[in-house]
Design a protein around this motif. Structure first.
Motif, PDB file in Angstrom:
ATOM      1  N   UNK A  63     -35.887   1.193 -29.662  1.00 30.38           N
ATOM      2  CA  UNK A  63     -35.815   2.653 -29.588  1.00 30.38           C
ATOM      3  C   UNK A  63     -36.027   3.196 -28.176  1.00 30.38           C
ATOM      4  N   UNK A  64     -36.840   2.521 -27.373  1.00 29.52           N
ATOM      5  CA  UNK A  64     -37.092   3.038 -26.016  1.00 29.52           C
ATOM      6  C   UNK A  64     -35.885   2.837 -25.110  1.00 29.52           C
ATOM      7  N   UNK A  65     -35.047   1.869 -25.414  1.00 35.60           N
ATOM      8  CA  UNK A  65     -33.758   1.754 -24.725  1.00 35.60           C
ATOM      9  C   UNK A  65     -32.793   2.815 -25.230  1.00 35.60           C
ATOM     10  N   UNK A  66     -32.764   2.972 -26.523  1.00 39.39           N
ATOM     11  CA  UNK A  66     -31.805   3.894 -27.139  1.00 39.39           C
ATOM     12  C   UNK A  66     -32.067   5.329 -26.690  1.00 39.39           C
ATOM     13  N   UNK A  67     -33.335   5.643 -26.401  1.00 34.97           N
ATOM     14  CA  UNK A  67     -33.670   6.985 -25.914  1.00 34.97           C
ATOM     15  C   UNK A  67     -33.093   7.264 -24.530  1.00 34.97           C
ATOM     16  N   UNK A  68     -32.749   6.225 -23.799  1.00 38.27           N
ATOM     17  CA  UNK A  68     -32.164   6.404 -22.470  1.00 38.27           C
ATOM     18  C   UNK A  68     -30.697   6.783 -22.623  1.00 38.27           C
ATOM     19  N   UNK A  69     -30.326   7.967 -22.125  1.00 38.63           N
ATOM     20  CA  UNK A  69     -28.937   8.416 -22.259  1.00 38.63           C
ATOM     21  C   UNK A  69     -27.956   7.422 -21.663  1.00 38.63           C
ATOM     22  N   UNK A  70     -28.384   6.747 -20.600  1.00 34.92           N
ATOM     23  CA  UNK A  70     -27.486   5.807 -19.932  1.00 34.92           C
ATOM     24  C   UNK A  70     -27.232   4.539 -20.750  1.00 34.92           C
ATOM     25  N   UNK A  71     -28.099   4.269 -21.724  1.00 36.94           N
ATOM     26  CA  UNK A  71     -27.917   3.093 -22.581  1.00 36.94           C
ATOM     27  C   UNK A  71     -27.520   3.521 -23.986  1.00 36.94           C
TER      28      UNK A  71
END
Length: 263
Positions: free
Chosen positions: A16-24
């Motif tokens: 989830x902490x990756x998914x929260x990044x708009x770039x990822x």
């Protein structure tokens, strides 16, 4: 995770902490989970690189190293423990990776990689990480990556000095190709082998370099951000100084100079 498959609820929570990044986002994480990474070396650089790629969810990671865990490794090679002294490094690292993320595939090869093996392994990878510690192996991996059109994330560290770069000879949006490792270090140039066994190395420096290699590999797999392609990041840990210099491609490079552009 096979290409085209969606993340399940547990994966959505785990990453989830990756998914929260708009770039990822979800699409970028799906690319990471479908990605295939080759890591050459399970020591000081390979340890943090492997652990972070595992935690990030890279779907299949192939780890190559012919060494065993020794007490002197434990000062910096964080994938290993005192309880695993004497084990093959690839087995020790795989155990650590699977403890972090049991949902990835980790293939291990406990032998010194020759040109034929590297060509086979690189052909099945989306990105290769050079975490080795000798010039001949680095050159062999670079040749395989150039031949197969696979980006190579290179790292090195000795004493208080580290460096990181991305060698990617595929054509970019402007039709330009980046340099390869041999553009920077010609294969026939005299090269003095320097190893931490005789020169020493600051423990967290290899962690910094290996972590940066993982960062570059994840950007490549997720297709986001700007990598160190065509640049060399120099790290001076003693004076806490970071410099980035441009690396031009050598049109007469014996490895990539006459290469036809990769699509």
């Amino acid at each position: 995770m096979a290409p085209g498959m969606s993340l399940d609820d547990r994966q959505l929570l785990r990453y989830s902490r990756h998914i929260l990044l708009d770039e990822i986002g979800i699409e970028g994480q799906e690319r990471i989970c479908a990605g295939r990474a080759l890591i050459l070396g399970a020591g000081g650089l390979g340890s943090p690189a492997a652990l972070y790629l595992a935690s990030a969810g890279v779907g299949r990671i192939t780890l190559v190293d012919d060494d065993t865990v020794d007490l002197t490794n434990l000062q910096r090679q964080i994938a290993h423990t005192e309880a695993r002294i004497g084990q093959r490094k690839v087995d020790s690292a795989r155990e650590a990776m699977r403890q972090i993320n049991p949902y990835i595939e980790v293939d291990v090869i406990a032998r010194r990689a020759d040109a034929a093996l590297l060509d086979e392994l690189v052909s099945a990878a989306d990105v290769a990480l050079d975490c080795s510690d000798n010039f001949a192996t680095r050159q062999a991996l670079n040749r395989a990556c150039v031949a197969r059109g696979v980006p190579l994330v290179s790292g090195a560290a000795i004493r208080f000095a580290g460096q990181v770069s991305v060698f990617d000879t595929r054509c970019d949006a402007q039709g330009e190709r980046g340099p390869c490792y041999a553009c920077l270090f010609p294969p026939d140039a005299p090269m003095e082998e320097v190893q931490c066994a005789t020169m020493g190395v600051l423990a967290p420096l290899v962690g910094l370099v290996g972590s940066l290699q993982a960062v570059e590999a994840l950007k490549i797999l997720s297709q986001t951000g700007k990598t160190l392609r065509g640049k060399l990041l120099l790290i001076d840990a003693l004076d806490t100084d970071f410099q980035t210099i441009n690396l031009p491609r050598n049109p007469h490079c014996p490895v990539c100079g006459d290469l036809h552009p990769h699509g």
